[in-house]
Design a protein around this motif. Structure first.
Motif, PDB file in Angstrom:
ATOM      1  N   VAL A  46       0.861  -1.179   0.000  1.00  0.00           N
ATOM      2  CA  VAL A  46       0.000   0.000   0.000  1.00  0.00           C
ATOM      3  C   VAL A  46       0.897   1.228   0.000  1.00  0.00           C
ATOM      4  O   VAL A  46       1.853   1.306   0.764  1.00  0.00           O
ATOM      5  CB  VAL A  46      -0.910   0.010   1.254  1.00  0.00           C
ATOM      6  N   ASP A  47       0.588   2.182  -0.845  1.00  0.00           N
ATOM      7  CA  ASP A  47       1.326   3.438  -0.896  1.00  0.00           C
ATOM      8  C   ASP A  47       0.643   4.415   0.057  1.00  0.00           C
ATOM      9  O   ASP A  47      -0.321   5.072  -0.293  1.00  0.00           O
ATOM     10  CB  ASP A  47       1.336   3.986  -2.335  1.00  0.00           C
ATOM     11  N   LEU A  48       1.153   4.491   1.301  1.00  0.00           N
ATOM     12  CA  LEU A  48       0.531   5.316   2.328  1.00  0.00           C
ATOM     13  C   LEU A  48       0.861   6.784   2.134  1.00  0.00           C
ATOM     14  O   LEU A  48       1.971   7.124   1.721  1.00  0.00           O
ATOM     15  CB  LEU A  48       0.999   4.877   3.719  1.00  0.00           C
ATOM     16  N   PRO A  49      -0.081   7.677   2.466  1.00  0.00           N
ATOM     17  CA  PRO A  49       0.229   9.102   2.412  1.00  0.00           C
ATOM     18  C   PRO A  49       1.122   9.483   3.586  1.00  0.00           C
ATOM     19  O   PRO A  49       1.199   8.776   4.587  1.00  0.00           O
ATOM     20  CB  PRO A  49      -1.148   9.769   2.533  1.00  0.00           C
ATOM     21  N   ARG A  50       1.790  10.609   3.478  1.00  0.00           N
ATOM     22  CA  ARG A  50       2.688  11.067   4.541  1.00  0.00           C
ATOM     23  C   ARG A  50       1.902  11.875   5.560  1.00  0.00           C
ATOM     24  O   ARG A  50       0.926  12.535   5.243  1.00  0.00           O
ATOM     25  CB  ARG A  50       3.806  11.903   3.955  1.00  0.00           C
ATOM     26  N   SER A  51       2.366  11.827   6.814  1.00  0.00           N
ATOM     27  CA  SER A  51       1.708  12.548   7.898  1.00  0.00           C
ATOM     28  C   SER A  51       2.758  13.210   8.769  1.00  0.00           C
ATOM     29  O   SER A  51       3.837  12.677   8.972  1.00  0.00           O
ATOM     30  CB  SER A  51       0.877  11.566   8.734  1.00  0.00           C
ATOM     31  N   GLY A  52       2.415  14.370   9.307  1.00  0.00           N
ATOM     32  CA  GLY A  52       3.322  15.074  10.207  1.00  0.00           C
ATOM     33  C   GLY A  52       3.018  14.816  11.667  1.00  0.00           C
ATOM     34  O   GLY A  52       3.662  15.368  12.551  1.00  0.00           O
ATOM     35  N   ARG A  99      -8.537  -0.937  19.558  1.00  0.00           N
ATOM     36  CA  ARG A  99      -8.261  -0.035  18.445  1.00  0.00           C
ATOM     37  C   ARG A  99      -7.952  -0.827  17.180  1.00  0.00           C
ATOM     38  O   ARG A  99      -7.229  -1.808  17.201  1.00  0.00           O
ATOM     39  CB  ARG A  99      -7.070   0.856  18.779  1.00  0.00           C
ATOM     40  N   VAL A 100      -8.520  -0.363  16.068  1.00  0.00           N
ATOM     41  CA  VAL A 100      -8.267  -0.952  14.756  1.00  0.00           C
ATOM     42  C   VAL A 100      -7.403   0.032  13.975  1.00  0.00           C
ATOM     43  O   VAL A 100      -7.680   1.229  13.957  1.00  0.00           O
ATOM     44  CB  VAL A 100      -9.589  -1.192  13.988  1.00  0.00           C
ATOM     45  N   LEU A 101      -6.351  -0.458  13.334  1.00  0.00           N
ATOM     46  CA  LEU A 101      -5.514   0.399  12.495  1.00  0.00           C
ATOM     47  C   LEU A 101      -6.008   0.283  11.060  1.00  0.00           C
ATOM     48  O   LEU A 101      -6.162  -0.821  10.544  1.00  0.00           O
ATOM     49  CB  LEU A 101      -4.052  -0.028  12.597  1.00  0.00           C
ATOM     50  N   LEU A 102      -6.247   1.420  10.424  1.00  0.00           N
ATOM     51  CA  LEU A 102      -6.735   1.447   9.048  1.00  0.00           C
ATOM     52  C   LEU A 102      -5.659   2.036   8.159  1.00  0.00           C
ATOM     53  O   LEU A 102      -5.250   3.182   8.330  1.00  0.00           O
ATOM     54  CB  LEU A 102      -8.022   2.270   8.933  1.00  0.00           C
ATOM     55  N   ALA A 103      -5.187   1.238   7.218  1.00  0.00           N
ATOM     56  CA  ALA A 103      -4.186   1.682   6.243  1.00  0.00           C
ATOM     57  C   ALA A 103      -4.852   1.678   4.877  1.00  0.00           C
ATOM     58  O   ALA A 103      -5.387   0.661   4.449  1.00  0.00           O
ATOM     59  CB  ALA A 103      -2.982   0.745   6.246  1.00  0.00           C
ATOM     60  N   MET A 114     -13.815   6.604   3.466  1.00  0.00           N
ATOM     61  CA  MET A 114     -15.009   6.698   4.307  1.00  0.00           C
ATOM     62  C   MET A 114     -15.842   5.421   4.215  1.00  0.00           C
ATOM     63  O   MET A 114     -16.451   5.007   5.201  1.00  0.00           O
ATOM     64  CB  MET A 114     -15.853   7.917   3.916  1.00  0.00           C
ATOM     65  N   ASP A 115     -15.872   4.789   3.050  1.00  0.00           N
ATOM     66  CA  ASP A 115     -16.571   3.508   2.912  1.00  0.00           C
ATOM     67  C   ASP A 115     -15.946   2.451   3.831  1.00  0.00           C
ATOM     68  O   ASP A 115     -16.658   1.665   4.457  1.00  0.00           O
ATOM     69  CB  ASP A 115     -16.541   3.017   1.464  1.00  0.00           C
ATOM     70  N   ALA A 116     -14.626   2.449   3.903  1.00  0.00           N
ATOM     71  CA  ALA A 116     -13.940   1.501   4.790  1.00  0.00           C
ATOM     72  C   ALA A 116     -14.250   1.818   6.254  1.00  0.00           C
ATOM     73  O   ALA A 116     -14.482   0.913   7.062  1.00  0.00           O
ATOM     74  CB  ALA A 116     -12.433   1.540   4.541  1.00  0.00           C
ATOM     75  N   GLY A 124     -19.207  -2.727  14.146  1.00  0.00           N
ATOM     76  CA  GLY A 124     -19.226  -2.456  15.577  1.00  0.00           C
ATOM     77  C   GLY A 124     -17.932  -1.916  16.146  1.00  0.00           C
ATOM     78  O   GLY A 124     -17.777  -1.807  17.355  1.00  0.00           O
ATOM     79  N   TYR A 125     -16.986  -1.549  15.294  1.00  0.00           N
ATOM     80  CA  TYR A 125     -15.689  -1.047  15.756  1.00  0.00           C
ATOM     81  C   TYR A 125     -15.604   0.452  15.487  1.00  0.00           C
ATOM     82  O   TYR A 125     -15.651   0.900  14.343  1.00  0.00           O
ATOM     83  CB  TYR A 125     -14.541  -1.788  15.051  1.00  0.00           C
ATOM     84  N   THR A 126     -15.518   1.243  16.573  1.00  0.00           N
ATOM     85  CA  THR A 126     -15.499   2.701  16.428  1.00  0.00           C
ATOM     86  C   THR A 126     -14.158   3.315  16.782  1.00  0.00           C
ATOM     87  O   THR A 126     -13.931   4.489  16.484  1.00  0.00           O
ATOM     88  CB  THR A 126     -16.590   3.339  17.313  1.00  0.00           C
ATOM     89  N   ARG A 127     -13.266   2.570  17.395  1.00  0.00           N
ATOM     90  CA  ARG A 127     -11.938   3.094  17.728  1.00  0.00           C
ATOM     91  C   ARG A 127     -10.997   2.759  16.580  1.00  0.00           C
ATOM     92  O   ARG A 127     -10.403   1.693  16.532  1.00  0.00           O
ATOM     93  CB  ARG A 127     -11.427   2.493  19.030  1.00  0.00           C
ATOM     94  N   VAL A 128     -10.862   3.701  15.642  1.00  0.00           N
ATOM     95  CA  VAL A 128     -10.067   3.482  14.430  1.00  0.00           C
ATOM     96  C   VAL A 128      -8.946   4.510  14.384  1.00  0.00           C
ATOM     97  O   VAL A 128      -9.176   5.703  14.585  1.00  0.00           O
ATOM     98  CB  VAL A 128     -10.945   3.598  13.165  1.00  0.00           C
ATOM     99  N   ALA A 129      -7.734   4.056  14.126  1.00  0.00           N
ATOM    100  CA  ALA A 129      -6.581   4.937  13.950  1.00  0.00           C
ATOM    101  C   ALA A 129      -6.096   4.782  12.509  1.00  0.00           C
ATOM    102  O   ALA A 129      -6.010   3.674  11.991  1.00  0.00           O
ATOM    103  CB  ALA A 129      -5.463   4.570  14.922  1.00  0.00           C
ATOM    104  N   LEU A 130      -5.812   5.904  11.869  1.00  0.00           N
ATOM    105  CA  LEU A 130      -5.324   5.881  10.495  1.00  0.00           C
ATOM    106  C   LEU A 130      -3.816   5.715  10.486  1.00  0.00           C
ATOM    107  O   LEU A 130      -3.110   6.320  11.283  1.00  0.00           O
ATOM    108  CB  LEU A 130      -5.723   7.162   9.766  1.00  0.00           C
ATOM    109  N   VAL A 131      -3.320   4.916   9.549  1.00  0.00           N
ATOM    110  CA  VAL A 131      -1.893   4.635   9.439  1.00  0.00           C
ATOM    111  C   VAL A 131      -1.323   5.449   8.290  1.00  0.00           C
ATOM    112  O   VAL A 131      -1.918   5.535   7.215  1.00  0.00           O
ATOM    113  CB  VAL A 131      -1.655   3.128   9.179  1.00  0.00           C
TER     114      VAL A 131
END
Length: 137
Positions: A46-52, A99-103, A114-116, A124-131
């Protein structure tokens, strides 16, 4: 230079512990563990975007949901369908308060990400962290 009365074969027994070999073995085991931990991490193409943002401490056993560029969902290296997402997360040992990590691939649109997120919320999982990847400095 002083001349000693002792002969070369009159050495006393030394009762000190030599720690150098022990430390060498521990360092080798540490390096092997570090390499094995990197090799066993979940890695999807997966080509992840960069984050600061500053990195946060990882969970002991993170569950990563990956959205590939072709819109397929993957849970810890296992492809799943959207209806099978809940079952796959439960099989991975995830509780609803974990917590679920979403990449997501950077080529995906905001609507696809947003669909993911909606699929995770429907499961039923609301604690999501973006990678993301760290920015180069």
């Amino acid at each position: 230079m002083a001349i000693s009365d002792r002969r070369a074969d009159d050495f006393e027994e030394c009762s000190e512990i030599n720690l150098t070999p022990f430390i060498d073995v521990i360092l080798v085991l540490l390096i092997i563990t570090m390499i094995a931990a990197q090799a066993s991490s979940v890695a999807q193409p997966v080509d992840l975007p960069r984050s600061g943002a500053k990195p946060v401490a990882a969970d002991a056993r993170p569950v990563v949901v990956t959205v590939r560029a072709d819109r397929t969902l993957v849970v810890n290296d296992r492809p799943v369908s959207r209806p099978g997402l809940r079952r796959a997360l439960i099989t991975a040992g995830l509780r609803r308060d974990d917590r679920v990590l979403l990449a997501a691939d950077r080529s995906l649109s905001y609507a696809m990400v947003m669909d993911a997120l909606d699929a995770l919320r429907d499961a039923g999982y609301t604690r999501v962290a973006l990678v993301g990847r760290e920015r180069e400095r």
